[in-house]
Design a protein around this motif. Structure first.
Motif, PDB file in Angstrom:
ATOM      1  N   GLU A  36       0.946  -1.034  -0.008  1.00 52.15           N
ATOM      2  CA  GLU A  36       0.103   0.054   0.154  1.00 52.15           C
ATOM      3  C   GLU A  36       0.771   1.271   0.142  1.00 52.15           C
ATOM      4  O   GLU A  36       1.990   1.181   0.526  1.00 52.15           O
ATOM      5  CB  GLU A  36      -0.977  -0.062   1.257  1.00 52.15           C
ATOM      6  N   THR A  37       0.377   2.168  -0.572  1.00 49.36           N
ATOM      7  CA  THR A  37       0.914   3.704  -0.671  1.00 49.36           C
ATOM      8  C   THR A  37      -0.021   4.438   0.140  1.00 49.36           C
ATOM      9  O   THR A  37      -1.270   4.304   0.268  1.00 49.36           O
ATOM     10  CB  THR A  37       1.273   4.172  -1.916  1.00 49.36           C
ATOM     11  N   VAL A  55       6.454   1.635  -7.192  1.00 49.87           N
ATOM     12  CA  VAL A  55       5.201   1.470  -6.130  1.00 49.87           C
ATOM     13  C   VAL A  55       5.975   2.181  -4.979  1.00 49.87           C
ATOM     14  O   VAL A  55       5.367   3.292  -3.809  1.00 49.87           O
ATOM     15  CB  VAL A  55       4.838   0.383  -5.772  1.00 49.87           C
ATOM     16  N   ARG A  56       7.362   2.243  -4.489  1.00 44.31           N
ATOM     17  CA  ARG A  56       8.019   2.907  -3.741  1.00 44.31           C
ATOM     18  C   ARG A  56       7.915   4.239  -3.777  1.00 44.31           C
ATOM     19  O   ARG A  56       7.721   5.016  -2.914  1.00 44.31           O
ATOM     20  CB  ARG A  56       9.328   2.400  -3.398  1.00 44.31           C
ATOM     21  N   GLU A  64      -2.534   7.813  -2.105  1.00 40.75           N
ATOM     22  CA  GLU A  64      -3.021   6.653  -1.382  1.00 40.75           C
ATOM     23  C   GLU A  64      -3.465   5.854  -2.555  1.00 40.75           C
ATOM     24  O   GLU A  64      -4.052   5.986  -3.479  1.00 40.75           O
ATOM     25  CB  GLU A  64      -4.351   7.044  -0.682  1.00 40.75           C
ATOM     26  N   GLY A  65      -3.174   4.462  -2.387  1.00 38.73           N
ATOM     27  CA  GLY A  65      -3.200   3.303  -3.383  1.00 38.73           C
ATOM     28  C   GLY A  65      -2.620   2.115  -3.100  1.00 38.73           C
ATOM     29  O   GLY A  65      -2.305   2.043  -1.602  1.00 38.73           O
ATOM     30  N   ALA A  66      -2.648   1.249  -3.941  1.00 42.82           N
ATOM     31  CA  ALA A  66      -2.202  -0.264  -3.568  1.00 42.82           C
ATOM     32  C   ALA A  66      -1.993  -1.064  -4.811  1.00 42.82           C
ATOM     33  O   ALA A  66      -2.386  -0.577  -5.903  1.00 42.82           O
ATOM     34  CB  ALA A  66      -3.112  -1.023  -2.724  1.00 42.82           C
ATOM     35  N   TRP A 116      -0.855  -1.232 -10.182  1.00 45.24           N
ATOM     36  CA  TRP A 116      -1.026  -0.554  -8.898  1.00 45.24           C
ATOM     37  C   TRP A 116      -2.197   0.584  -9.385  1.00 45.24           C
ATOM     38  O   TRP A 116      -2.300   0.990 -10.457  1.00 45.24           O
ATOM     39  CB  TRP A 116       0.115   0.414  -8.698  1.00 45.24           C
ATOM     40  N   ALA A 117      -3.066   0.735  -8.191  1.00 47.09           N
ATOM     41  CA  ALA A 117      -4.227   1.686  -8.489  1.00 47.09           C
ATOM     42  C   ALA A 117      -4.262   2.776  -7.473  1.00 47.09           C
ATOM     43  O   ALA A 117      -4.024   2.149  -6.110  1.00 47.09           O
ATOM     44  CB  ALA A 117      -5.758   0.776  -8.874  1.00 47.09           C
ATOM     45  N   ALA A 118      -4.604   3.835  -7.744  1.00 43.98           N
ATOM     46  CA  ALA A 118      -5.093   5.021  -6.653  1.00 43.98           C
ATOM     47  C   ALA A 118      -6.497   4.697  -6.423  1.00 43.98           C
ATOM     48  O   ALA A 118      -7.505   4.390  -6.901  1.00 43.98           O
ATOM     49  CB  ALA A 118      -4.913   6.279  -7.573  1.00 43.98           C
ATOM     50  N   ARG A 119      -6.639   4.768  -5.095  1.00 44.69           N
ATOM     51  CA  ARG A 119      -7.945   4.236  -4.295  1.00 44.69           C
ATOM     52  C   ARG A 119      -8.831   5.425  -4.637  1.00 44.69           C
ATOM     53  O   ARG A 119     -10.090   5.169  -4.698  1.00 44.69           O
ATOM     54  CB  ARG A 119      -7.793   4.332  -2.837  1.00 44.69           C
ATOM     55  N   SER A 120      -8.679   6.695  -4.858  1.00 49.60           N
ATOM     56  CA  SER A 120      -9.498   7.663  -4.993  1.00 49.60           C
ATOM     57  C   SER A 120     -10.078   7.518  -6.683  1.00 49.60           C
ATOM     58  O   SER A 120     -11.040   7.970  -6.809  1.00 49.60           O
ATOM     59  CB  SER A 120      -8.765   8.968  -5.005  1.00 49.60           C
ATOM     60  N   ALA A 121      -9.342   6.773  -7.387  1.00 48.18           N
ATOM     61  CA  ALA A 121     -10.020   6.574  -8.594  1.00 48.18           C
ATOM     62  C   ALA A 121     -10.908   5.589  -8.820  1.00 48.18           C
ATOM     63  O   ALA A 121     -11.362   5.143  -9.928  1.00 48.18           O
ATOM     64  CB  ALA A 121      -8.633   6.310  -9.897  1.00 48.18           C
ATOM     65  N   VAL A 122     -10.969   4.657  -7.914  1.00 51.64           N
ATOM     66  CA  VAL A 122     -12.038   3.461  -7.970  1.00 51.64           C
ATOM     67  C   VAL A 122     -13.375   4.040  -8.264  1.00 51.64           C
ATOM     68  O   VAL A 122     -13.945   4.775  -7.090  1.00 51.64           O
ATOM     69  CB  VAL A 122     -11.691   2.420  -6.661  1.00 51.64           C
TER      70      VAL A 122
END
Length: 251
Positions: free
Chosen positions: A138-139, A193-194, A200-202, A209-215
């Motif tokens: 996660e980021t 990813v680092r 914020e993503g994972a 890797w996907a940005a959480r806000s884009a879901v």
């Protein structure tokens, strides 16, 4: 819902016990480490006792190591640290239990003599359990006053200032998906990813890797999930990470 949450919390522990019991049955069946000369009831009793008991000890010994931030993104280093750390207390347990089942050489073995075979088994079991319980990398969003994610400096000129939606591995390249289009850069996903720390993503798949806000939605089918991201982009969710992402509320 509370019961479901509690079950999710103990699921890895229960899976670890199940794996240990299966390993105990296998070791008894093959008569591992010279135990083949013992009668079957003694052999199976011994291996099930030591493997399941050892798994319970390992769960306690491994807990503080699994929480080390310096190891969470380095699974091989975690395996190398955790294996001997849990082997030490399990060796004492095996040394105390063995005389209850065996006479002679096995019962009279020293702690030092028991450590190598215990370490071999612990290394194998630790590797199996780390593979079964892999967590998505996660980021996190930047702290107040913190700088932007270093990865943003790598955006091609035409994408500067764009919002990153996802990063997809394509051979030795990465395709950066943004709200202004996409482009390729030469980089490994693990390194990207680092550098995405600050957004914020994972990692949702070995190649994504996907940005959480884009879901925006999730589509399920054939036992798999696919995240629907901004712009209709679809990111597959690996079964390896699905349970952890679901527990984190991604979908």
């Amino acid at each position: 819902m509370g019961i479901g949450v509690r079950f999710e919390q103990i699921r890895p522990w229960l899976q670890g016990l199940a794996v240990a019991a299966l390993a105990g049955l296998f070791l008894a069946a093959v008569g591992a480490f010279g135990s083949d000369g013992a009668p079957a009831p003694i052999r199976y009793g011994y291996w099930l006792t030591t493997m399941v008991g050892g798994a319970m000890i390992a769960g306690v010994a491994a807990w503080p190591i699994s929480r080390m931030k310096s190891l969470e993104r380095r699974p091989w280093l975690m395996w190398a640290v955790m294996s001997p750390a849990i082997a030490a207390p399990i060796t004492v347990f095996v040394w105390l239990v063995t005389p209850l089942f065996f006479d002679g050489v096995w019962a009279g073995g020293t702690l030092l003599a028991f450590f190598p075979p215990v370490l071999i088994i612990c290394a194998a079991m630790t590797g199996i359990n780390l593979l079964l319980h892999r967590q998505p990398v996660e980021t996190h969003a930047a702290a107040p006053g913190g700088g932007p994610a270093p990865f943003l400096e790598r955006l091609p000129l035409k994408l500067k200032g764009a919002q990153v939606i996802a990063v997809q591995a394509e051979d030795h390249y990465l395709r950066i998906h943004t709200d202004r289009g996409s482009d390729l850069i030469l980089m490994r996903l693990a390194d990207a990813v680092r550098e995405l720390e600050g957004i914020e993503g994972a990692q949702v798949h070995r190649s994504w890797w996907a940005a959480r806000s884009a879901v925006r939605d999730v589509r399920r089918g054939d036992g798999r999930a696919t995240l629907i991201l901004d712009g209709g982009l679809e990111a597959p969710v690996s079964r390896t990470y699905a349970r952890a992402l679901r527990a984190e509320g991604w979908y």
